[in-house]
Design a protein around this motif. Structure first.
Motif, PDB file in Angstrom:
ATOM      1  N   ASP A 187       0.580  -0.760   0.097  1.00  0.00           N
ATOM      2  CA  ASP A 187      -0.185   0.264   0.094  1.00  0.00           C
ATOM      3  C   ASP A 187       1.110   0.705   0.231  1.00  0.00           C
ATOM      4  OD1 ASP A 187      -2.612  -1.222  -0.184  1.00  0.00           O
ATOM      5  OD2 ASP A 187      -2.484  -1.419   1.886  1.00  0.00           O
ATOM      6  N   SER A 188       0.601   1.655  -1.197  1.00  0.00           N
ATOM      7  CA  SER A 188       1.169   3.595  -1.005  1.00  0.00           C
ATOM      8  C   SER A 188       2.890   3.394  -1.261  1.00  0.00           C
ATOM      9  CB  SER A 188       0.619   4.245   0.336  1.00  0.00           C
ATOM     10  OG  SER A 188      -0.910   4.461   0.348  1.00  0.00           O
ATOM     11  N   PRO A 189       3.232   3.154  -1.698  1.00  0.00           N
ATOM     12  CA  PRO A 189       4.304   2.705  -2.301  1.00  0.00           C
ATOM     13  C   PRO A 189       5.602   3.823  -2.383  1.00  0.00           C
ATOM     14  CG  PRO A 189       4.057   2.023  -3.876  1.00  0.00           C
ATOM     15  CD  PRO A 189       2.491   1.743  -3.197  1.00  0.00           C
ATOM     16  N   LYS A 190       6.250   4.715  -1.173  1.00  0.00           N
ATOM     17  CA  LYS A 190       7.009   5.657  -0.930  1.00  0.00           C
ATOM     18  C   LYS A 190       7.799   5.742  -2.316  1.00  0.00           C
ATOM     19  CE  LYS A 190       7.017   6.465   3.567  1.00  0.00           C
ATOM     20  NZ  LYS A 190       5.968   6.921   4.116  1.00  0.00           N
ATOM     21  N   VAL A 191       8.130   7.662  -3.042  1.00  0.00           N
ATOM     22  CA  VAL A 191       8.701   7.399  -4.084  1.00  0.00           C
ATOM     23  C   VAL A 191       9.061   8.569  -4.062  1.00  0.00           C
ATOM     24  CG1 VAL A 191       8.035   7.652  -7.133  1.00  0.00           C
ATOM     25  CG2 VAL A 191       7.203   5.730  -5.654  1.00  0.00           C
ATOM     26  N   LEU A 192      10.039   9.390  -4.853  1.00  0.00           N
ATOM     27  CA  LEU A 192      11.192  10.633  -4.722  1.00  0.00           C
ATOM     28  C   LEU A 192      11.100  10.967  -6.307  1.00  0.00           C
ATOM     29  CD1 LEU A 192      12.335  12.763  -3.239  1.00  0.00           C
ATOM     30  CD2 LEU A 192      14.101  10.954  -2.736  1.00  0.00           C
ATOM     31  N   ASN A 193      10.840  11.769  -6.641  1.00  0.00           N
ATOM     32  CA  ASN A 193      11.460  12.296  -7.501  1.00  0.00           C
ATOM     33  C   ASN A 193      12.540  13.606  -7.333  1.00  0.00           C
ATOM     34  OD1 ASN A 193      11.499  13.177 -10.467  1.00  0.00           O
ATOM     35  ND2 ASN A 193       9.669  13.456 -10.748  1.00  0.00           N
ATOM     36  N   LEU A 194      13.123  13.656  -8.246  1.00  0.00           N
ATOM     37  CA  LEU A 194      14.618  14.464  -7.811  1.00  0.00           C
ATOM     38  C   LEU A 194      15.146  15.308  -9.143  1.00  0.00           C
ATOM     39  CD1 LEU A 194      16.751  12.253  -5.631  1.00  0.00           C
ATOM     40  CD2 LEU A 194      15.015  14.281  -5.035  1.00  0.00           C
ATOM     41  N   PHE A 195      14.692  16.285  -8.896  1.00  0.00           N
ATOM     42  CA  PHE A 195      14.736  17.308  -9.747  1.00  0.00           C
ATOM     43  C   PHE A 195      14.198  16.976 -11.146  1.00  0.00           C
ATOM     44  CE2 PHE A 195      19.330  16.055  -9.064  1.00  0.00           C
ATOM     45  CZ  PHE A 195      19.410  17.247  -8.821  1.00  0.00           C
ATOM     46  N   ALA A 196      12.713  17.207  -9.998  1.00  0.00           N
ATOM     47  CA  ALA A 196      10.868  16.283 -10.764  1.00  0.00           C
ATOM     48  C   ALA A 196      10.365  17.114 -11.776  1.00  0.00           C
ATOM     49  CB  ALA A 196      10.661  16.897  -9.566  1.00  0.00           C
ATOM     50  N   TYR A 197      10.881  19.054 -12.653  1.00  0.00           N
ATOM     51  CA  TYR A 197      10.141  19.172 -13.059  1.00  0.00           C
ATOM     52  C   TYR A 197       9.159  19.998 -13.286  1.00  0.00           C
ATOM     53  CZ  TYR A 197      10.194  21.386 -18.035  1.00  0.00           C
ATOM     54  OH  TYR A 197      10.305  22.588 -19.195  1.00  0.00           O
TER      55      TYR A 197
ATOM     56  N   VAL B  91       4.397  10.439  -3.240  1.00  0.00           N
ATOM     57  CA  VAL B  91       4.990  10.731  -3.911  1.00  0.00           C
ATOM     58  C   VAL B  91       5.778  11.938  -3.657  1.00  0.00           C
ATOM     59  CG1 VAL B  91       5.400  11.740  -6.373  1.00  0.00           C
ATOM     60  CG2 VAL B  91       3.630  10.080  -6.088  1.00  0.00           C
ATOM     61  N   THR B  92       6.540  12.092  -3.171  1.00  0.00           N
ATOM     62  CA  THR B  92       7.400  13.551  -3.046  1.00  0.00           C
ATOM     63  C   THR B  92       7.912  14.258  -4.027  1.00  0.00           C
ATOM     64  OG1 THR B  92       7.937  12.568  -0.359  1.00  0.00           O
ATOM     65  CG2 THR B  92       9.608  14.461  -1.278  1.00  0.00           C
ATOM     66  N   HIS B  93       8.080  14.977  -4.306  1.00  0.00           N
ATOM     67  CA  HIS B  93       8.135  16.059  -5.510  1.00  0.00           C
ATOM     68  C   HIS B  93       9.332  17.287  -5.118  1.00  0.00           C
ATOM     69  CE1 HIS B  93       7.172  17.660  -9.881  1.00  0.00           C
ATOM     70  NE2 HIS B  93       7.838  18.096  -9.468  1.00  0.00           N
ATOM     71  N   VAL B  94      10.631  16.544  -5.800  1.00  0.00           N
ATOM     72  CA  VAL B  94      10.883  17.663  -5.469  1.00  0.00           C
ATOM     73  C   VAL B  94      11.676  18.655  -6.660  1.00  0.00           C
ATOM     74  CG1 VAL B  94      13.099  18.528  -4.447  1.00  0.00           C
ATOM     75  CG2 VAL B  94      12.381  16.410  -3.519  1.00  0.00           C
TER      76      VAL B  94
ATOM     77  N   ILE C 290       7.547  23.846  -9.897  1.00  0.00           N
ATOM     78  CA  ILE C 290       6.404  23.100  -8.763  1.00  0.00           C
ATOM     79  C   ILE C 290       5.537  23.639  -8.321  1.00  0.00           C
ATOM     80  CG2 ILE C 290       6.290  23.520  -6.182  1.00  0.00           C
ATOM     81  CD1 ILE C 290       7.932  21.422  -6.733  1.00  0.00           C
ATOM     82  N   SER C 291       4.822  25.057  -8.903  1.00  0.00           N
ATOM     83  CA  SER C 291       3.420  25.455  -9.215  1.00  0.00           C
ATOM     84  C   SER C 291       3.086  25.282 -10.556  1.00  0.00           C
ATOM     85  CB  SER C 291       3.356  27.060  -9.305  1.00  0.00           C
ATOM     86  OG  SER C 291       3.821  27.237  -8.181  1.00  0.00           O
ATOM     87  N   TRP C 292       4.131  25.074 -11.504  1.00  0.00           N
ATOM     88  CA  TRP C 292       3.522  24.688 -12.619  1.00  0.00           C
ATOM     89  C   TRP C 292       3.308  22.731 -12.346  1.00  0.00           C
ATOM     90  CZ3 TRP C 292       6.228  25.669 -17.568  1.00  0.00           C
ATOM     91  CH2 TRP C 292       5.966  25.381 -19.043  1.00  0.00           C
ATOM     92  N   ALA C 293       3.711  22.269 -11.778  1.00  0.00           N
ATOM     93  CA  ALA C 293       3.250  20.870 -11.442  1.00  0.00           C
ATOM     94  C   ALA C 293       2.352  20.451 -10.380  1.00  0.00           C
ATOM     95  CB  ALA C 293       4.962  19.758 -10.480  1.00  0.00           C
ATOM     96  N   ARG C 294       2.055  21.274  -9.730  1.00  0.00           N
ATOM     97  CA  ARG C 294       0.615  20.789  -8.692  1.00  0.00           C
ATOM     98  C   ARG C 294      -0.578  21.336  -9.516  1.00  0.00           C
ATOM     99  NH1 ARG C 294       0.514  22.146  -3.757  1.00  0.00           N
ATOM    100  NH2 ARG C 294       2.388  23.461  -2.952  1.00  0.00           N
TER     101      ARG C 294
END
Length: 298
Positions: free
Chosen positions: A130-140, A155-158, A165-169
């Motif tokens: 359930d809900s595997p933790k995923v880290l996305n770096l330089f995530a554009y 998901v953690t988006h960095v 970040i606003s664009w990704a949101r």
């Protein structure tokens, strides 16, 4: 085994390439922009390119200190909106991306990454947790973050740029997804802090540029920082359920570099894959757009 991965997206088309440019369709609009690896001849005439293109990017003199590409300007040849949407469907779910013309020739999506998006979906589903933790770096603008979230990941988006970040949101919202964790920070600083905290992730997506700056002016140069960054990221991998994706866009950088760093620091890597991400134009010319190295527990 060395692979050439070539995605197919109905809403995207590489129409032609050559003479250091590419002609592409993103949704309803066709754009012409620079491509340093398209060293061959165009198949269509310059006149045809201009007739087809809604906008064309032209470089301007002067380089940003930390950018491998010259800045430039878009010239609209036909009437088109400042922003538009591109649809993408995968695994029965529909995603949407907001696209826009930037002064660095980018539009908000890297279509070649669709091969990695398929990989993310496959690995998240096969983990069976359930809900595997995923880290996305330089995530554009968050393509990989959306796919991971759409398949049930936490998901953690960095990214270091607040506007990105606003664009990704926005992409999350229009794709009818919620609860991605947004972090505006230098990627290496974030990873080092997570290591100290003893954090673990089931998936790590690493997409570093050749050059860049963090939110506090931190300087990033790929060849100087990649070794330390990969070593730190490898310390964050879950012991049992995991996948790891590394993309390298810098010209002249080989997937063998990534393979060597990972094998030295993580000899237990299983189900390894490496190669190039390519797009093929309508004249069967294949354009390389980066190298990848990835591995997973399943």
């Amino acid at each position: 085994m060395y692979q050439l991965l070539q995605p197919k997206i109905s809403s995207y088309e590489l129409i032609d390439s050559g003479n250091f440019e590419k002609l592409e369709r993103f949704g309803d609009f066709i754009l012409a922009r620079p491509e340093p690896q398209a060293v061959w001849d165009k198949s269509l005439s310059e006149e045809t390119w201009e007739k087809k293109a809604s906008a064309i990017f032209r470089k301007t003199k002067g380089k940003d200190q930390l950018s491998p590409d010259e800045r430039g300007e878009w010239h609209n040849l036909k009437k088109m909106p400042e922003k538009w949407l591109m649809n993408y469907e995968q695994g029965g779910r529909k995603y949407k991306f907001k696209l826009s013309l930037s002064s660095f020739k980018h539009v908000g999506i890297f279509p070649e990454q669709a091969e990695n998006w398929q990989y993310i979906e496959d690995k998240v589903q096969k983990m069976g947790i359930d809900s595997p933790k995923v880290l996305n770096l330089f995530a554009y603008t968050g393509g990989a973050s959306l796919i991971a979230k759409g398949n049930g990941a936490d998901v953690t988006h960095v990214d270091s740029i607040k506007q990105t970040i606003s664009w990704a949101r926005e992409n999350m919202d229009i794709s009818q997804l919620t609860d991605i964790r947004w972090v505006v920070e230098d990627a290496l600083k974030f990873v080092k802090r997570e290591v100290k905290r003893g954090k673990k992730y089931n998936g790590i997506i690493l997409d570093p540029p050749a050059y860049g700056r963090g939110p506090d002016g931190e300087k990033w140069i790929l060849e100087e920082g990649i070794n330390e960054l990969i070593k730190s990221c490898l310390q964050l991998i879950d012991d049992e359920n995991f996948f790891f994706i590394l993309n390298l866009y810098s010209m002249g950088f080989s997937a063998v570099i990534a393979e060597t760093i990972i094998k030295q620091n993580y000899p237990a890597a299983t189900n390894t894959e490496m190669g190039e991400l390519v797009l093929q134009d309508s004249f069967q010319k294949r354009l390389p757009l980066g190298v990848f190295y990835r591995f997973a527990s399943v």
